[in-house]
Design an enzyme around this catalytic site. Structure first.
Site, PDB file in Angstrom:
ATOM      1  N   GLY A 299     120.094  30.866 -84.007  1.00  0.00           N
ATOM      2  CA  GLY A 299     121.294  31.636 -83.412  1.00  0.00           C
ATOM      3  C   GLY A 299     122.277  31.007 -82.229  1.00  0.00           C
ATOM      4  O   GLY A 299     122.398  31.438 -81.260  1.00  0.00           O
TER       5      GLY A 299
ATOM      6  N   TYR B 173     115.848  48.897 -80.199  1.00  0.00           N
ATOM      7  CA  TYR B 173     116.070  47.452 -79.604  1.00  0.00           C
ATOM      8  C   TYR B 173     115.078  46.970 -78.363  1.00  0.00           C
ATOM      9  O   TYR B 173     114.452  45.910 -78.430  1.00  0.00           O
ATOM     10  CB  TYR B 173     117.593  47.383 -78.958  1.00  0.00           C
ATOM     11  CG  TYR B 173     118.030  46.012 -78.563  1.00  0.00           C
ATOM     12  CD1 TYR B 173     118.011  44.898 -79.334  1.00  0.00           C
ATOM     13  CD2 TYR B 173     118.009  45.903 -77.111  1.00  0.00           C
ATOM     14  CE1 TYR B 173     118.221  43.725 -78.641  1.00  0.00           C
ATOM     15  CE2 TYR B 173     117.959  44.588 -76.392  1.00  0.00           C
ATOM     16  CZ  TYR B 173     118.217  43.463 -77.329  1.00  0.00           C
ATOM     17  OH  TYR B 173     118.457  42.377 -76.773  1.00  0.00           O
TER      18      TYR B 173
ATOM     19  N   LYS C 150     112.242  44.243 -78.124  1.00  0.00           N
ATOM     20  CA  LYS C 150     112.018  43.124 -76.910  1.00  0.00           C
ATOM     21  C   LYS C 150     110.665  43.355 -76.315  1.00  0.00           C
ATOM     22  O   LYS C 150     110.145  42.320 -75.510  1.00  0.00           O
ATOM     23  CB  LYS C 150     113.252  43.025 -76.069  1.00  0.00           C
ATOM     24  CG  LYS C 150     114.523  42.582 -76.554  1.00  0.00           C
ATOM     25  CD  LYS C 150     114.510  41.315 -77.013  1.00  0.00           C
ATOM     26  CE  LYS C 150     115.742  41.017 -77.568  1.00  0.00           C
ATOM     27  NZ  LYS C 150     115.652  39.270 -78.125  1.00  0.00           N
TER      28      LYS C 150
HETATM   29  P1  NDP Z   1     125.506  36.832 -79.669  1.00  0.00           P
HETATM   30  O1  NDP Z   1     125.768  38.046 -80.690  1.00  0.00           O
HETATM   31  O2  NDP Z   1     126.389  36.273 -78.989  1.00  0.00           O
HETATM   32  O3  NDP Z   1     124.338  35.762 -80.446  1.00  0.00           O
HETATM   33  C1  NDP Z   1     123.493  36.002 -81.086  1.00  0.00           C
HETATM   34  C2  NDP Z   1     123.029  34.860 -82.093  1.00  0.00           C
HETATM   35  O4  NDP Z   1     122.050  35.179 -83.036  1.00  0.00           O
HETATM   36  C3  NDP Z   1     124.299  34.470 -82.952  1.00  0.00           C
HETATM   37  O5  NDP Z   1     124.489  32.923 -82.882  1.00  0.00           O
HETATM   38  C4  NDP Z   1     123.775  34.725 -84.334  1.00  0.00           C
HETATM   39  O6  NDP Z   1     124.542  34.186 -85.294  1.00  0.00           O
HETATM   40  C5  NDP Z   1     122.324  34.843 -84.348  1.00  0.00           C
HETATM   41  N1  NDP Z   1     121.758  35.712 -85.349  1.00  0.00           N
HETATM   42  C6  NDP Z   1     121.674  36.960 -85.273  1.00  0.00           C
HETATM   43  N2  NDP Z   1     121.036  37.533 -86.701  1.00  0.00           N
HETATM   44  C7  NDP Z   1     120.582  36.355 -86.931  1.00  0.00           C
HETATM   45  C8  NDP Z   1     119.657  36.134 -88.089  1.00  0.00           C
HETATM   46  N3  NDP Z   1     119.287  37.059 -88.938  1.00  0.00           N
HETATM   47  N4  NDP Z   1     119.390  34.831 -88.435  1.00  0.00           N
HETATM   48  C9  NDP Z   1     119.993  33.693 -87.621  1.00  0.00           C
HETATM   49  N5  NDP Z   1     120.492  33.829 -86.614  1.00  0.00           N
HETATM   50  C10 NDP Z   1     120.778  35.340 -86.221  1.00  0.00           C
HETATM   51  O7  NDP Z   1     124.379  37.336 -78.761  1.00  0.00           O
HETATM   52  P2  NDP Z   1     123.542  36.856 -77.549  1.00  0.00           P
HETATM   53  O8  NDP Z   1     123.803  35.418 -77.051  1.00  0.00           O
HETATM   54  O9  NDP Z   1     123.787  37.718 -76.168  1.00  0.00           O
HETATM   55  O10 NDP Z   1     121.913  37.247 -77.814  1.00  0.00           O
HETATM   56  C11 NDP Z   1     121.180  36.040 -78.090  1.00  0.00           C
HETATM   57  C12 NDP Z   1     119.787  36.602 -77.672  1.00  0.00           C
HETATM   58  O11 NDP Z   1     119.791  37.023 -76.412  1.00  0.00           O
HETATM   59  C13 NDP Z   1     119.431  37.760 -78.475  1.00  0.00           C
HETATM   60  O12 NDP Z   1     117.926  37.565 -78.778  1.00  0.00           O
HETATM   61  C14 NDP Z   1     119.754  38.948 -77.751  1.00  0.00           C
HETATM   62  O13 NDP Z   1     118.655  39.914 -77.952  1.00  0.00           O
HETATM   63  C15 NDP Z   1     118.973  38.156 -76.213  1.00  0.00           C
HETATM   64  N6  NDP Z   1     119.545  39.032 -75.238  1.00  0.00           N
HETATM   65  C16 NDP Z   1     120.838  39.283 -74.873  1.00  0.00           C
HETATM   66  C17 NDP Z   1     121.378  39.897 -73.864  1.00  0.00           C
HETATM   67  C18 NDP Z   1     122.543  40.092 -73.600  1.00  0.00           C
HETATM   68  O14 NDP Z   1     122.949  41.135 -72.701  1.00  0.00           O
HETATM   69  N7  NDP Z   1     123.804  39.387 -74.327  1.00  0.00           N
HETATM   70  C19 NDP Z   1     120.501  40.170 -72.689  1.00  0.00           C
HETATM   71  C20 NDP Z   1     119.181  40.024 -73.052  1.00  0.00           C
HETATM   72  C21 NDP Z   1     118.587  39.237 -74.161  1.00  0.00           C
HETATM   73  P3  NDP Z   1     124.774  34.477 -86.784  1.00  0.00           P
HETATM   74  O15 NDP Z   1     125.594  35.653 -86.629  1.00  0.00           O
HETATM   75  O16 NDP Z   1     125.691  33.415 -87.019  1.00  0.00           O
HETATM   76  O17 NDP Z   1     123.792  34.545 -87.645  1.00  0.00           O
HETATM   77  C1  8X3 Z   2     120.044  43.104 -73.957  1.00  0.00           C
HETATM   78  C2  8X3 Z   2     120.388  43.632 -72.360  1.00  0.00           C
HETATM   79  O1  8X3 Z   2     120.596  46.097 -71.493  1.00  0.00           O
HETATM   80  O2  8X3 Z   2     122.055  45.339 -73.173  1.00  0.00           O
HETATM   81  O3  8X3 Z   2     118.926  42.684 -73.913  1.00  0.00           O
HETATM   82  O4  8X3 Z   2     119.619  45.782 -73.656  1.00  0.00           O
HETATM   83  S1  8X3 Z   2     120.770  45.353 -72.930  1.00  0.00           S
END
Ligand code: NDP
Ligand code: 8X3
Length: 276
Positions: free
Chosen positions: A32, A176, A180
């Site tokens: 990702g 979701y 997690k």
């Molecule tokens: P983004 O949407 O910006 O990035 C998500 C990334 O995951 C993208 O690069 C996307 O790439 C990739 N992805 C999604 N589905 C797939 C798949 N099936 N196969 C391969 N790649 C995949 O979100 P974030 O950067 O915020 O999220 C990254 C991680 O952090 C996630 O696990 C999220 O749950 C976690 N997180 C996020 C928080 C937030 O508030 N933003 C807080 C806590 C945790 P592509 O679409 O090209 O496949």
């Molecule tokens: C992403 C943070 O609070 O939007 O994991 O679920 S929250």
């Protein structure tokens, strides 16, 4: 700071440097990496001189990132399209990586998403499926493919993206949050299963981070996504990337289990300091 000048300590005859583990030249695999935290983490590791293996489904975004990193001086970057929820694709693609990319030192299990903000008894089961398939099974598929090699080589570190959502469930986010909470249990279990090996396991658990996360959750509704971050200071992807690189750069005998981090405006999954 020069590593050779750092003090040494002795534990039962083993001398350990008290400094950062060297990341330069290590191979880091980030799932990702096409946006958000994964993208920022690729940049942060590139600044440490690592070799980078980056995947996601959007190959155009990955190619653009590779060009950017290479132009900025990154030594070695390899990108490929991969949907982590597809077990056969994960096994096949990772098995067929060029030989020079087979020995992964640090795996960052970052790929993940949320779909919808709905009551669990009303939510479309397809949304449940996508979240569980990506956030839980995707993480397991990649981990299953990479960790045996780490155990065999006697070196490695698995860093997975958890969330405050895995520590406390919020309304309309049950599945979701469950995904997690599963990441938390899997990271804890993996650490136990790796006891007796030097392979390390870390869960990075941020609160709200301003990325494409909410845009994806609300299927492209930018206004709705922007409201999530309105009148608070959220974390930025770079803040999380720094924590990931920090965990990876501890001395080899140190295992950081969890980094629970929020911005100053967040107390837990449901408590925010919204300024209006
Ligand atoms: P983004 O949407 O910006 O990035 C998500 C990334 O995951 C993208 O690069 C996307 O790439 C990739 N992805 C999604 N589905 C797939 C798949 N099936 N196969 C391969 N790649 C995949 O979100 P974030 O950067 O915020 O999220 C990254 C991680 O952090 C996630 O696990 C999220 O749950 C976690 N997180 C996020 C928080 C937030 O508030 N933003 C807080 C806590 C945790 P592509 O679409 O090209 O496949
Ligand atoms: C992403 C943070 O609070 O939007 O994991 O679920 S929250």
């Amino acid at each position: 700071m020069c590593l050779s000048r750092l003090p040494l300590i002795s534990t039962e005859g083993t001398w350990l440097h008290r400094g950062m583990a060297k990341l330069n030249g290590k191979t880091v695999f980030i799932t990702g990496a096409s946006s958000g935290i994964g993208r920022a983490t690729a940049t942060a590791f590139a600044n440490e001189g690592t070799r980078l293996l980056l995947c996601g489904r959007r190959i155009d975004a990955l190619n653009a990132l590779m060009e950017e990193l290479t132009a900025a001086g990154a030594a070695n970057v390899h990108v490929f399209a991969l949907d982590v929820s597809d077990r056969d694709a994960v096994e096949g693609t990772l098995r067929q990586l060029p030989a020079k990319w087979q020995k992964i030192d640090v795996l960052v299990n970052n790929a993940g998403l949320s779909r919808g903000l709905d009551k669990v008894y009303e939510q479309d089961p397809k949304d449940w499926q996508e979240m569980i398939d990506t956030n839980v099974l995707g993480l397991l598929h990649v981990t299953r493919a990479i960790v045996p090699g780490m155990v065999e080589r006697g070196a490695g570190h698995i860093i997975s993206m958890g969330s405050t959502a895995g520590h406390m469930t919020y309304a309309n986010g049950a599945v979701y949050c469950a995904s997690k909470a599963a990441e938390k249990a899997i990271s804890e279990g993996l650490k136990l299963d790796l006891m007796g090996t030097p392979v390390r396991v870390t869960s990075i658990d941020p609160g709200m981070v301003e990325t494409e996360f909410s845009k994806v959750r609300f299927r492209g509704d930018e206004e709705k996504a922007a409201r999530v971050y309105a009148n608070i200071t959220p974390l930025q992807a770079e803040d999380v990337a720094e924590a990931i690189v920090w965990a990876a750069s501890r001395p080899a005998h140190v295992n950081i289990h969890t980094v629970l981090m929020t911005s100053i405006d967040q107390g837990n999954s449901v408590t925010f300091n919204r300024r209006s």
